[in-house]
Design a protein around this motif. Structure first.
Motif, PDB file in Angstrom:
ATOM      1  N   LEU A 280       0.923  -1.195  -0.047  1.00  0.00           N
ATOM      2  CA  LEU A 280       0.101  -0.009   0.209  1.00  0.00           C
ATOM      3  C   LEU A 280       0.745   1.268  -0.050  1.00  0.00           C
ATOM      4  CD1 LEU A 280      -2.974  -1.115   2.401  1.00  0.00           C
ATOM      5  CD2 LEU A 280      -2.609  -1.515  -0.137  1.00  0.00           C
ATOM      6  N   CYS A 283       1.653   1.362  -3.618  1.00  0.00           N
ATOM      7  CA  CYS A 283       0.544   1.217  -4.457  1.00  0.00           C
ATOM      8  C   CYS A 283       0.766   0.178  -5.478  1.00  0.00           C
ATOM      9  CB  CYS A 283       0.053   2.330  -4.914  1.00  0.00           C
ATOM     10  SG  CYS A 283      -0.713   3.688  -3.781  1.00  0.00           S
ATOM     11  N   ALA A 307      -6.411   0.807  -3.183  1.00  0.00           N
ATOM     12  CA  ALA A 307      -5.600   0.572  -1.721  1.00  0.00           C
ATOM     13  C   ALA A 307      -6.765   0.999  -0.675  1.00  0.00           C
ATOM     14  CB  ALA A 307      -4.721   1.651  -1.853  1.00  0.00           C
ATOM     15  N   ALA A 308      -7.488   1.843  -0.972  1.00  0.00           N
ATOM     16  CA  ALA A 308      -8.640   2.030   0.091  1.00  0.00           C
ATOM     17  C   ALA A 308      -9.673   1.073   0.476  1.00  0.00           C
ATOM     18  CB  ALA A 308      -9.650   3.137  -0.476  1.00  0.00           C
ATOM     19  N   ARG A 311      -7.587  -1.738   2.261  1.00  0.00           N
ATOM     20  CA  ARG A 311      -7.524  -1.004   3.907  1.00  0.00           C
ATOM     21  C   ARG A 311      -8.822  -1.652   4.545  1.00  0.00           C
ATOM     22  NH1 ARG A 311      -4.684   3.412   1.415  1.00  0.00           N
ATOM     23  NH2 ARG A 311      -2.437   3.411   2.206  1.00  0.00           N
ATOM     24  N   GLN A 312      -9.927  -1.181   3.788  1.00  0.00           N
ATOM     25  CA  GLN A 312     -11.265  -1.427   4.576  1.00  0.00           C
ATOM     26  C   GLN A 312     -11.571  -2.849   4.561  1.00  0.00           C
ATOM     27  OE1 GLN A 312     -14.239  -2.860   2.898  1.00  0.00           O
ATOM     28  NE2 GLN A 312     -15.443  -2.414   4.689  1.00  0.00           N
ATOM     29  N   GLY A 314      -9.242  -5.013   5.382  1.00  0.00           N
ATOM     30  CA  GLY A 314      -8.409  -5.330   6.645  1.00  0.00           C
ATOM     31  C   GLY A 314      -8.879  -5.062   7.834  1.00  0.00           C
TER      32      GLY A 314
END
Length: 430
Positions: A280, A283, A307-308, A311-312, A314
């Protein structure tokens, strides 16, 4: 004085259908009646009453008996001609009975399938391996299973591929609950025929290396024209899809579809994505060889939106689970999202759009943004430039804009023309 136990000498006469039909079976033994015209040719009369033709001969010092055929399926005339042919082979130094035994032991196409599945298919990608097993068992084995590998000719290959290209009837669902079914008519499947032809060509190439035959009957099979389906979502359709994904209850499935759209990746690659594959900070996404079609590591850049999503995911995936989209089976990723996609199609009113069409749409957006075919090929993970060429025609729009710009420079400027019949204008008074 005891009677001498002598074996009765074999009967001999010129065989014909009448003598064969009238020969009476004996209750305690089988016996032969030899033909006086062809040496060794006989009719065997069994205790059961059955009759069959045979040829007795000697080869390499050993006595042999070769069956020709049963009477009356074989007439005396036909059996005698066959016996003559066999006798000529024997006189030329050949052993027809031994050759027949070798044929029984020769590899058949079913053996070829088994060896191909054992030695070659395990090295293919799982989806490709499963597809090849299916086509060999359903489309090829029923036609060729018992044939000898050496018997198959280019004509046999062409005939089989013609059958496959015509298609076959399939059960069709009339209602969503699957209770009512009917058979549709055959749907042409030319692309399927091409895939089978490619598999057969590979199989026979391997068979040559196995010394199972000397040539490849599928090497020059007729390849049918493949009209690649090209379905690209418009800006309006992309908006409808995004709204349907936002409103979906299953955000795990929605995340898979979003990644397919935002990266142009295949759905199998997204389903099997693991957290460790994403960097991340840089990227980037490194897809392992095991999950890619080309069986090579494929590294691509990802957008901030992707990437968002990572993360979400995760935040919602339990700690210690390596899968970005874990499935219902512990320790496994999501297996399939077909039902989820059917619902999204209905909600977004996109009934003819496949998940794979999102990959095409991703490529089309890259083209409209000025990306080169080489760049598109790298992002999509194409191993051959020919595959990327299918998007070449999409570059017509930016090219046409450039051509129009050049043309406008040479376009004649409008010239004011006066009407000759009109009254002259007094410029001074004006």
């Amino acid at each position: 004085m005891a009677k001498s136990m002598t074996r009765p000498s074999p009967k001999r006469l010129r065989l014909n259908d009448k003598s064969v039909r009238e020969a009476a079976p004996e209750t305690d033994r089988d016996y032969q009646i030899f033909d006086t015209e062809v040496r060794g040719f006989s009719i065997r009369i069994l205790r059961s009453g059955s009759r069959s033709f045979a040829l007795d001969y000697r080869f390499a010092g050993a006595q042999r008996r070769m069956a020709i055929g049963r009477w009356p399926e074989w007439t005396v005339t036909a059996a005698r001609e066959r016996a003559r042919d066999l006798r000529r082979e024997i006189d030329e130094g050949r052993d027809p009975l031994g050759e027949r035994g070798e044929l029984r032991e020769a590899p058949r196409f079913s053996n070829m399938i088994d060896r191909y599945l054992d030695e070659h298919v395990p090295h293919l990608a799982p989806t490709n391996a499963s597809d090849q097993r299916s086509m060999l068992s359903k489309l090829v084995a029923p036609h060729w299973g018992r044939k000898l590998v050496t018997e198959i000719t280019p004509h046999d290959v062409a005939k089989l591929l013609n059958i496959i290209a015509k298609g076959r009837a399939r059960p069709s669902k009339e209602k969503p609950n699957n209770r009512a079914r009917k058979l549709q008519g055959p749907k042409p499947t030319p692309i399927r025929a091409n895939r089978v032809g490619e598999v057969l060509r590979k199989m026979f190439t391997l068979a040559i290396g196995w010394d199972w035959r000397a040539d490849n009957p599928a090497s020059g099979f007729k390849k049918r024209i493949e009209n690649e389906r090209e379905r690209f979502l418009s800006q309006d359709e992309i908006g409808k899809l995004a709204e349907a994904l936002d409103a979906a209850k299953d955000q795990r499935g929605a995340g898979i579809i979003r990644l397919c759209m935002l990266t142009g990746s295949r759905v199998g690659e997204v389903r099997q994505a693991r957290f460790e594959q994403f960097n991340l900070e840089l990227c980037s996404w490194s897809k392992p060889a095991a999950s890619t079609k080309q069986r090579k590591i494929h590294r691509i850049p990802i957008s901030a939106e992707v990437a968002a999503i990572v993360r979400q995911r995760g935040l919602v995936v339990p700690k210690g689970n390596p899968w970005l989209f874990p499935g219902d089976t512990p320790g496994q990723p999501v297996k399939e999202i077909r039902r989820f996609w059917i619902n999204i199609q209905k909600d977004a009113k996109l009934p003819d759009v496949r998940i794979h069409d999102l990959r095409h749409t991703f490529a089309s957006l890259l083209v409209s943004g000025g990306a080169s075919l080489e760049m598109i090929g790298k992002l999509l993970g194409h191993s051959q430039m020919q595959t990327t060429q299918r998007y070449a025609h999409l570059m017509d729009s930016p090219l046409r804009a450039g051509v129009d710009a050049v043309a406008s420079m040479f376009r004649p400027r409008p010239v004011l023309v006066h009407d000759a019949d009109a009254e002259p204008v007094d410029r001074k008074s004006a």
